[in-house]
Scaffold this active site. Structure first.
Site, PDB file in Angstrom:
ATOM      1  N   HIS A   1       0.831  -1.206   0.000  1.00  0.00           N
ATOM      2  CA  HIS A   1       0.000   0.000   0.000  1.00  0.00           C
ATOM      3  C   HIS A   1       0.870   1.263   0.000  1.00  0.00           C
ATOM      4  O   HIS A   1       2.044   1.239   0.383  1.00  0.00           O
ATOM      5  CB  HIS A   1      -0.930   0.015   1.210  1.00  0.00           C
ATOM      6  CG  HIS A   1      -0.202   0.017   2.532  1.00  0.00           C
ATOM      7  ND1 HIS A   1       0.395   1.138   3.059  1.00  0.00           N
ATOM      8  CD2 HIS A   1       0.031  -0.989   3.413  1.00  0.00           C
ATOM      9  CE1 HIS A   1       0.944   0.846   4.216  1.00  0.00           C
ATOM     10  NE2 HIS A   1       0.751  -0.446   4.455  1.00  0.00           N
TER      11      HIS A   1
ATOM     12  N   ARG B   1      -5.975   1.135   3.863  1.00  0.00           N
ATOM     13  CA  ARG B   1      -4.803   1.632   3.141  1.00  0.00           C
ATOM     14  C   ARG B   1      -4.474   0.752   1.933  1.00  0.00           C
ATOM     15  O   ARG B   1      -3.997   1.243   0.907  1.00  0.00           O
ATOM     16  CB  ARG B   1      -3.605   1.748   4.087  1.00  0.00           C
ATOM     17  CG  ARG B   1      -3.232   0.470   4.839  1.00  0.00           C
ATOM     18  CD  ARG B   1      -2.298   0.810   6.000  1.00  0.00           C
ATOM     19  NE  ARG B   1      -1.836  -0.340   6.758  1.00  0.00           N
ATOM     20  CZ  ARG B   1      -2.495  -0.840   7.814  1.00  0.00           C
ATOM     21  NH1 ARG B   1      -3.649  -0.324   8.193  1.00  0.00           N
ATOM     22  NH2 ARG B   1      -1.987  -1.867   8.494  1.00  0.00           N
TER      23      ARG B   1
ATOM     24  N   GLU C   1      -2.186  -7.335   7.697  1.00  0.00           N
ATOM     25  CA  GLU C   1      -0.883  -7.174   8.351  1.00  0.00           C
ATOM     26  C   GLU C   1      -0.916  -7.842   9.717  1.00  0.00           C
ATOM     27  O   GLU C   1      -1.999  -8.144  10.256  1.00  0.00           O
ATOM     28  CB  GLU C   1      -0.545  -5.680   8.466  1.00  0.00           C
ATOM     29  CG  GLU C   1       0.825  -5.349   9.057  1.00  0.00           C
ATOM     30  CD  GLU C   1       1.991  -5.943   8.266  1.00  0.00           C
ATOM     31  OE1 GLU C   1       2.161  -7.192   8.354  1.00  0.00           O
ATOM     32  OE2 GLU C   1       2.735  -5.193   7.620  1.00  0.00           O
TER      33      GLU C   1
END
Length: 206
Positions: free
Chosen positions: A17, A66, A90
């Site tokens: 991102h 994001r 993540e």
């Protein structure tokens, strides 16, 4: 980059991102759902331009905003739907989420010291270990490759996810993971000849 692929090759494009909102600078963020900074939107635009000639047969994204905001730039004008895949979120920093590094060190000195010394082994309080993230990311990668045999597809996610998939392809030990740099909006390419990966491009800043 020549985006044509040989017959029978499965190409996985990994895109990190763009730069997240400024309030996250110097803070731990994994599970936190933050959008892109203006610079991050510009980086996403440049990455989309770099990938414009790639014949994408699938476009996937982490559920985090994001990553989705970056993926939307790649999808524009292609008629591709973005498929959100939970496997590629993540790492969850648990109680470290939103803290500055200084705050994390002050509040959790032992865990912080272990993180700095052995990031591949630490468990974040009420969060994940790297090995837990690694297993879900690798399993997710196998699913996408099986879905797109002989095709090219892109995954928009995070630095940790990209490093995990690149390290798997390179046969790298977990402790060497951070030898792989991943700048914001970095483009990476892995070609699979059957199950045999060949890393064609890493950390290309658009």
């Amino acid at each position: 980059m020549d985006w044509r692929i040989p017959s029978g090759v499965t190409r996985m494009i990994l895109l990190r991102h763009g730069k997240p909102s400024e309030e996250m600078k110097g803070r731990c963020y994994g599970r936190l759902d933050v959008g892109l900074a203006p610079e991050g939107h510009a980086q996403a635009e440049r990455a989309a331009s770099l990938l414009a000639s790639a014949d994408l047969q699938g476009l996937y994204s982490s559920p985090r905003r994001r990553a989705l905001d970056t993926a939307k730039r790649v999808a524009e004008g292609r008629g591709l739907d973005i498929r959100v895949e939970e496997a590629f979120r993540e790492i969850d920093f648990g109680l470290f989420e939103g803290l500055t590094y200084e705050e994390a060190e002050r509040q959790f000195p032992e865990v912080y010291a272990e993180w700095m010394a052995h990031p591949e082994r630490v468990r974040f309080p009420e969060g994940e270990t790297f090995s837990e993230m690694r297993e879900r990311v690798r399993a997710g990668g196998r699913v996408l490759r099986a879905r797109h045999v002989g095709q090219c597809f892109a995954l928009v996610s995070h630095g940790g996810v990209n490093r995990t998939l690149l390290a798997e392809s390179l046969g790298m030990a977990d402790k060497h993971l951070f030898r792989l740099d991943q700048v914001h909006a970095a483009v990476n390419v892995i070609d699979f000849y059957g199950d045999e990966p060949v890393v064609k491009l890493t950390n290309a800043a658009p």
